[in-house]
Write an enzyme that holds these catalytic residues in place. Structure first.
Site, PDB file in Angstrom:
ATOM      1  N   VAL A   1       0.870  -1.178   0.000  1.00 52.73           N
ATOM      2  CA  VAL A   1       0.000   0.000   0.000  1.00 52.73           C
ATOM      3  C   VAL A   1       0.904   1.224   0.000  1.00 52.73           C
ATOM      4  O   VAL A   1       2.098   1.126   0.293  1.00 52.73           O
ATOM      5  CB  VAL A   1      -0.948   0.043   1.228  1.00 52.73           C
ATOM      6  CG1 VAL A   1      -1.989  -1.063   1.150  1.00 52.73           C
ATOM      7  CG2 VAL A   1      -0.163  -0.039   2.532  1.00 52.73           C
ATOM      8  N   SER A   2       0.339   2.363  -0.333  1.00 58.63           N
ATOM      9  CA  SER A   2       1.154   3.576  -0.443  1.00 58.63           C
ATOM     10  C   SER A   2       1.384   4.278   0.891  1.00 58.63           C
ATOM     11  O   SER A   2       2.434   4.884   1.105  1.00 58.63           O
ATOM     12  CB  SER A   2       0.498   4.559  -1.421  1.00 58.63           C
ATOM     13  OG  SER A   2       0.433   4.001  -2.718  1.00 58.63           O
ATOM     14  N   PHE A   3       0.389   4.186   1.806  1.00 61.89           N
ATOM     15  CA  PHE A   3       0.471   4.954   3.040  1.00 61.89           C
ATOM     16  C   PHE A   3       0.156   4.095   4.263  1.00 61.89           C
ATOM     17  O   PHE A   3      -0.538   3.079   4.170  1.00 61.89           O
ATOM     18  CB  PHE A   3      -0.512   6.130   2.996  1.00 61.89           C
ATOM     19  CG  PHE A   3      -0.399   6.954   1.749  1.00 61.89           C
ATOM     20  CD1 PHE A   3       0.645   7.848   1.585  1.00 61.89           C
ATOM     21  CD2 PHE A   3      -1.335   6.821   0.729  1.00 61.89           C
ATOM     22  CE1 PHE A   3       0.754   8.603   0.429  1.00 61.89           C
ATOM     23  CE2 PHE A   3      -1.234   7.571  -0.431  1.00 61.89           C
ATOM     24  CZ  PHE A   3      -0.184   8.465  -0.581  1.00 61.89           C
TER      25      PHE A   3
END
Length: 213
Positions: A70-72
């Site tokens: 995931v990015s964050f």
């Protein structure tokens, strides 16, 4: 039809085995590795020798890796869903797997476990890589990465092959690119970064809502 065994140059073999060319030359002289010679007298390392040294006797001994990203940090719930999806898929197929996961942009090629995965693939230690979606591995150049893995005998298994619309992909790419460069410019935890990424997401949502009216 007879299949010829692949032969590697010392430079190629050194990268796969993680040792220097001089070390390979010493091993050859000491009989620790069996090299062959070309007509020009150059050393070549048979693939069977590389597999023997790596301890890879056959395909079944190579690992099956599940990769999630995931990015964050705020998306950890999604990360866990990806992992559970991969584990369930592997269980259905009777596969023992090792999970690697990252929190970071799909544009960031320095992700810790992504780099670890690449190294494992290049060392021919991976039979399959299971992912929930193509963009979990990389945001751009997935087909190129797929061919790269294939050249090392690694198959990429995509669980959810549902194709997004061009507009959905464009929106996701825009948000990813803005997030990536804003993070580089201001720092991932800065107020400016959070404000900019929030503004972009709000604009995208508003435009999407207008089109659906």
């Amino acid at each position: 039809m007879m299949i010829m065994e692949r032969h590697y140059t010392l430079k190629e073999a050194s990268k796969i085995l993680g040792v220097s060319i001089k070390t390979l030359q010493r091993w050859d002289k000491a009989g620790k590795i069996k090299c062959i010679r070309t007509l020009g007298g150059k050393r070549r390392v048979p693939e069977s020798e590389i597999k023997r040294i790596l301890g890879i006797k056959d395909k079944e001994q190579r690992k099956i890796i599940g990769y999630a990203r995931v990015s964050f940090n705020a998306q950890k719930d999604d990360l866990e869903r990806q992992i559970q999806l991969i584990k369930s898929y592997a269980e259905e197929n009777g596969w023992d797997i090792q999970i690697l996961k990252d929190i970071g942009s799909g544009l960031n090629e320095k992700r810790k476990n992504y780099k670890k995965l690449l190294k494992m693939v290049m060392n021919r230690k991976v039979e399959k890589v299971i992912i929930a979606y193509p963009d979990r591995l990389t945001r751009f150049g997935f087909e190129t990465l797929k061919e790269f893995f294939k050249s090392y005998g690694t198959e990429i298994v995509i669980i959810n092959k549902k194709h997004k619309t061009p507009q959905e992909e464009l929106v996701e790419d825009l948000i990813t690119i803005v997030s990536h460069f804003a993070g580089k410019l201001y720092g991932m935890h800065s107020h400016k970064y959070k404000k900019l990424t929030k503004t972009v997401k709000e604009i995208v949502r508003e435009e999407d809502a207008k089109e659906k009216e």
